[in-house]
Design a protein around this motif. Structure first.
Motif, short mmCIF file in Angstrom:
data_model
loop_
_atom_site.label_atom_id
_atom_site.label_comp_id
_atom_site.label_asym_id
_atom_site.label_seq_id
_atom_site.Cartn_x
_atom_site.Cartn_y
_atom_site.Cartn_z
N ASN A 233 -0.65 40.48 6.93
CA ASN A 233 0.15 40.70 5.72
C ASN A 233 1.61 40.31 5.85
N ASN A 251 1.35 35.23 6.07
CA ASN A 251 1.71 35.26 4.65
C ASN A 251 2.89 34.33 4.40
N ARG A 268 0.14 31.63 3.33
CA ARG A 268 -0.36 31.92 1.99
C ARG A 268 0.79 32.02 0.99
#
Length: 283
Positions: A233, A251, A268
């Motif tokens: 995360n 991330n 991401r």
């Protein structure tokens, strides 16, 4: 040693810590939380372990060694000053103590022991438990300064930060697994993958393994990671002259000037490349 809310709330690997053959070696103290497994031998100044800790090799303590109830040592225990063993400690090798020996009930030392000072056989309160009861009470009362002073007293006059392994950790050639954040100082040589809540490595380290965290990962300047870097995360920040000899998946990704990633980079969210050297963010 400055204390937060819990003295064992993170994996702390101080500057210059190395893994040499089958031993974990540091200049300062070694503190291991209860129910942890350390598959290495350990060499340090003072060695303190909570209950039900397993060591996979010898313990060499330059000063004191304190092993709490039901600890298990697969090798010898060599102590430069005093030794304190809780009840039902098992030592597969020999115990050699230059100072006094305080020993609890039902301790099993397979190859015998030798102590040059006083020998006291009794059933003392587990030493590490007692220390942290006192520290926890001081912290709960907001007496941070008094807690820090007590910690400094317990660790003596050592100029080196302690190596701290939190509760329920596993440390081996395969992996360093903790559920807490992990902080690694400078100039360390670590074998094994690091698995933690978050990971922060300072400068000029060599990690022969991968990094995996739920939150942020920071790779300090001049550090080499011989494996992948993955966070579920968080953000991965790779500082100048650091090198990742593997893939990076995260991330958000921040690459400082001169950072190198030999594998594939997957972000991401945002991917930022800083052309100029930036100071490391304050924690």
């Amino acid at each position: 040693m400055s204390l937060g809310t819990d003295p064992l709330d993170a994996l702390e690997i101080p500057d210059g810590t190395t893994v040499e053959e089958h031993d974990l070696v540091t200049d300062g103290d070694v503190v291991v939380g209860g129910q942890s497994t350390v598959e290495f031998g350990v060499r340090g100044r003072n060695v303190l372990a909570g209950e039900r800790v397993t060591f996979g090799g010898d313990i060499e303590a330059e000063a004191d060694c304190r092993l709490d109830m039901l600890d298990d040592v697969a090798g010898n225990v060599l102590v430069g000053n005093d030794a304190y063993l809780g009840e039902r400690v098992h030592i597969a090798g020999r115990l050699m103590v230059s100072g006094d020996l305080d020993i609890g009930d039902d301790v099993d030392i397979e190859e015998g022991f030798e102590a040059n000072g006083w020998i006291v056989i009794r059933n003392p309160i587990p030493t590490l438990v007692f220390y942290f009861i006192v520290l926890s009470q001081l912290l709960r009362l907001g007496e941070d300064e008094a807690a820090d002073e007590l910690a400094e007293t317990l660790s003596g006059e050592s100029p080196h930060d302690p190596l701290v392994i939190p509760r329920n950790a596993t440390v081996s050639d395969d992996a360093w697994r903790v559920s807490t954040p992990a902080h690694v100082g400078s100039g360390c040589r670590i074998h094994g993958n690091i698995r933690a809540k978050s990971i922060d490595l300072a400068e000029d380290n060599n990690v022969f393994g991968s990094l995996r965290a739920r939150d942020d990962i920071v790779v300090g300047s001049g550090t080499r990671i011989h494996g992948d870097v993955t966070t579920r995360n968080g953000e991965v920040r790779i500082h100048e002259d650091a090198r990742v000899l593997g893939d990076v998946s995260c991330n958000d990704l921040v690459l400082e000037a001169g950072a190198h990633v030999d594998g594939t980079m997957r972000a991401r969210g945002e991917m930022r490349i800083h052309r100029d050297n930036l100071p490391r963010e304050a924690e």
